[in-house]
Design an enzyme around this catalytic site. Structure first.
Site, PDB file in Angstrom:
ATOM      1  N   ASP A   1       0.674  -1.149  -0.591  1.00 47.35           N
ATOM      2  CA  ASP A   1      -0.157  -0.025  -0.535  1.00 47.35           C
ATOM      3  C   ASP A   1       0.839   1.354  -0.081  1.00 47.35           C
ATOM      4  OD1 ASP A   1      -2.018   1.816   0.399  1.00 47.35           O
ATOM      5  OD2 ASP A   1      -2.658   0.604   1.945  1.00 47.35           O
TER       6      ASP A   1
ATOM      7  N   ASP B   1      -2.799   5.272  -2.733  1.00 44.94           N
ATOM      8  CA  ASP B   1      -3.810   5.926  -1.926  1.00 44.94           C
ATOM      9  C   ASP B   1      -4.219   6.970  -2.364  1.00 44.94           C
ATOM     10  OD1 ASP B   1      -4.322   5.625   1.465  1.00 44.94           O
ATOM     11  OD2 ASP B   1      -3.143   7.367   0.998  1.00 44.94           O
TER      12      ASP B   1
ATOM     13  N   GLU C   1      -6.958   4.480  -5.556  1.00 48.81           N
ATOM     14  CA  GLU C   1      -7.768   5.047  -4.781  1.00 48.81           C
ATOM     15  C   GLU C   1      -7.772   6.234  -5.524  1.00 48.81           C
ATOM     16  OE1 GLU C   1      -9.567   5.876  -0.036  1.00 48.81           O
ATOM     17  OE2 GLU C   1      -7.139   5.766  -0.791  1.00 48.81           O
TER      18      GLU C   1
ATOM     19  N   HIS D   1     -10.441  -0.395   4.633  1.00 49.01           N
ATOM     20  CA  HIS D   1     -10.215  -0.232   6.225  1.00 49.01           C
ATOM     21  C   HIS D   1     -11.125   1.805   6.482  1.00 49.01           C
ATOM     22  CE1 HIS D   1      -7.652   1.777   3.786  1.00 49.01           C
ATOM     23  NE2 HIS D   1      -6.902   2.630   4.427  1.00 49.01           N
ATOM     24  N   ASP D   2     -11.405   1.908   5.924  1.00 47.44           N
ATOM     25  CA  ASP D   2     -11.949   3.656   5.818  1.00 47.44           C
ATOM     26  C   ASP D   2     -13.463   3.385   5.877  1.00 47.44           C
ATOM     27  OD1 ASP D   2      -9.525   4.817   5.387  1.00 47.44           O
ATOM     28  OD2 ASP D   2      -9.819   4.738   3.608  1.00 47.44           O
TER      29      ASP D   2
HETATM   30  C1  GLC Z   1      -6.579   6.720   2.139  1.00 47.64           C
HETATM   31  C2  GLC Z   1      -6.331   5.465   3.247  1.00 47.64           C
HETATM   32  C3  GLC Z   1      -6.810   5.836   4.690  1.00 47.64           C
HETATM   33  C4  GLC Z   1      -5.865   7.190   4.966  1.00 47.64           C
HETATM   34  C5  GLC Z   1      -6.107   8.544   4.394  1.00 47.64           C
HETATM   35  C6  GLC Z   1      -4.302   8.879   3.883  1.00 47.64           C
HETATM   36  O1  GLC Z   1      -7.947   7.153   1.848  1.00 47.64           O
HETATM   37  O2  GLC Z   1      -7.331   4.550   3.058  1.00 47.64           O
HETATM   38  O3  GLC Z   1      -6.912   5.117   5.540  1.00 47.64           O
HETATM   39  O4  GLC Z   1      -6.165   7.684   5.665  1.00 47.64           O
HETATM   40  O5  GLC Z   1      -5.802   7.539   2.229  1.00 47.64           O
HETATM   41  O6  GLC Z   1      -3.665   8.460   3.369  1.00 47.64           O
END
Ligand code: GLC
Length: 536
Positions: free
Chosen positions: A98, A199, A241, A314-315
């Site tokens: 990641d 990310d 993402e 996880h979000d």
């Molecule tokens: C992404 C991750 C999240 C994190 C954010 C900042 O959305 O999935 O968990 O807080 O990026 O890195």
């Protein structure tokens, strides 16, 4: 069209701090994960997306990296990571690391240098603006609350942070930054990574003066450069993402010519239960809209791009607690949601515990650990929101709902740790746990195992074209996918009443392969009943 390996793959996401703790410090780690690789292999998945294990002060649970090429000691060592690559490889499982490329930790040596002075060679690696300490350059807000600008005493300027103050944004307009990141990615590929989850990758080309974060004008040129420098000519998968993606942009991101990334990970179906982008303002669940959004993405990307299929990560909260019923119909609705998802075109993802039908965590405010939850609660309390409304939002949407420790068995701490877990174990582990489900034929776990195996059994999962069936019928979610040779039919009841399905639908459907109830032979769909049929 020949499929790439990741187009026929199923990916399992591990959030390492909550997966399995090998040393009793209450935090999951890489050796713990290695000890569970047989379980993951038994599920039948092809790859693991591993949330960050790099060196990090853990302000945002590892999404604040202070060394991209070393491992945070609480998770293990570089040697453990190498062992993970090797052990997973033996089981035919790839590891996707990641990569947080939009920002680093403020404790990264790059930032420690950058902030020293305006003429430090690393200064321009981050995003700075002049102003006076009491007057941020503009009113942009951080995703975790408060201003997106933080005053820095040392160099007398503001730095930009889209996330916490401990996550300063990197300046992608500086070619040295981009090269350093590509070199680091190539190093991980050499070490044995099977690919990358990228990310918030749509935010790298920010233009704070224009108040632009996502989809800045240089975004696609930078991604194409990264693709050339790291991805092209390899077998690596790259998952972007992209909260801002719409189908047109997604077609660029996941262009089948390989010029950008492999696939998008977009959230349009996930944010339907909130008011716009304000995740804490809950909206009623719009079922017909959910179908429209899914149909739109299926139609638009067919042959022109590639999507990720997911309900959880996880979000976001546990899906059975949002679109299902996590009490009376927990198992049926958890299976129904899996069946519905797994027939679609794209690469399916399972977030740890989703395969057990794990649920949201009904805790008190002090029991949550997430920076986003804590900042929001403080901000809203100060603005005069009631505690009750704040807790309602957290119970529905807070990120810690999905981050509670994995429920392995009904023993102490659900078998996750022998110590004090960093985040409380959901008390329902006594009944919801992997051990109880492994050998039970009709468990949620075995439903997911069947779905994973099915994905490999016919081409139609990869290339079938999507046609919705009676989309205006609110609780009835159904579609067909056909590639000329094979037809897949999925029907699901997204409600708690019974639905009488016209018999001619079944005549065309073929063989029943999986369903959310052990017996499924009438024209009536019971609460949360779903079935998948395949005709070869
Ligand atoms: C992404 C991750 C999240 C994190 C954010 C900042 O959305 O999935 O968990 O807080 O990026 O890195």
């Amino acid at each position: 069209m020949n499929a790439k390996w990741w187009q026929n793959a199923v990916i399992y996401q591990v959030y390492p701090r909550s997966y399995c703790d090998s040393d009793g410090d209450g935090i999951g780690d890489i050796p713990g994960l290695i000890s569970k690789l047989d379980y993951i292999q038994h599920l039948g998945v092809d790859a693991i997306w591993l949330s960050p294990v790099f060196k990090s002060p853990q302000d945002d649970n590892g999404y604040d990296i202070s060394d991209y090429q070393d491992i945070e000691p609480m998770f293990g060592s570089l040697e453990d990571m190498r062992r993970l690559f090797a052990e997973a490889g033996k089981r035919g499982i790839k590891i996707l690391v990641d990569m947080v490329l939009n920002h680093t930790s403020d404790e990264h040596p790059w930032f420690l240098e950058a902030k020293q002075s305006r003429d430090n060679p690393k200064h321009d690696w981050y995003v700075w603006r002049d102003s006076t300490p009491d007057c941020p350059p503009n009113d942009m807000l951080s995703c975790f609350g408060g201003s997106a600008w933080q005053w820095c005493e040392e160099c007398g300027q503001f730095y930009f942070h889209q996330y916490s103050v401990k996550q300063p944004d990197l300046n992608w307009d500086n070619p040295e930054v981009r090269q350093a990141l590509y070199d680091m990615m190539n190093w991980w590929a050499k070490e044995g990574a099977g690919g990358f989850r990228l990310d918030v990758i749509d935010s790298i080309a920010k233009e704070p003066d224009n108040k632009v974060t996502a989809e800045g004008s240089m975004l696609h040129p930078y991604i194409r450069e990264m693709s050339k420098s790291v991805l092209q000519g390899t077998d690596l998968v790259a998952v972007g993402e992209c909260w801002s993606a719409n189908p047109d942009r997604a077609k660029l991101w996941s262009n089948p010519d390989g010029s950008e990334l492999s696939m998008v990970f977009q959230f349009e179906h996930i944010v339907l239960d909130q008011v716009g982008w304000e995740k804490w303002n809950l909206a009623p669940l719009p079922k017909v809209k959910l179908k429209e959004v899914i149909a739109k993405w299926q139609r638009e990307l067919h042959g022109k791009g590639w999507n990720s299929l997911f309900w959880e990560n996880h979000d976001v909260p546990r899906i059975v607690s949002r679109w299902g019923n996590d009490k009376q119909y927990r198992e049926q609705s958890a299976k129904m949601l899996g069946i519905f998802l797994f027939g679609l075109q794209g690469t399916p993802y399972i977030f740890q515990g989703q395969e057990l039908g794990m649920t949201n965590a009904p805790y008190e405010l002090e029991e949550y650990r997430d920076i986003e939850i804590r900042n929001m609660a403080a901000e809203r309390l100060a603005k005069g929101y009631t505690m009750e409304s704040i807790m309602e939002s957290i119970h529905a949407k807070g990120r810690d709902n999905a981050r509670t420790p994995m429920q392995w068995n009904d023993g102490e701490n659900a078998g996750f740790t022998t110590g004090e877990p960093w985040l409380k174990v959901n008390p329902n582990y006594v009944t919801i746990n992997a051990e109880e489900q492994l050998d039970r034929e009709d468990s949620v776990l075995n439903c997911y195992r069947k779905l994973i195996a099915l994905r490999k059994s016919a081409d139609v999962f990869f290339d079938g074209e999507y046609t919705p069936i009676w989309p205006e019928w609110e609780e009835f979610f159904a579609y067909r996918r056909s590639n000329g040779k094979e037809t897949l039919t999925v029907i699901a009841n997204f409600g708690e009443g019974e639905l009488n399905v016209p018999a001619d639908l079944f005549a065309e459907a073929g063989e029943l392969c999986v369903s959310s109830y052990p017996d499924a032979n009438s024209n009536v769909l019971r609460p949360y009943e779903a079935r998948m049929y395949l005709k070869k």
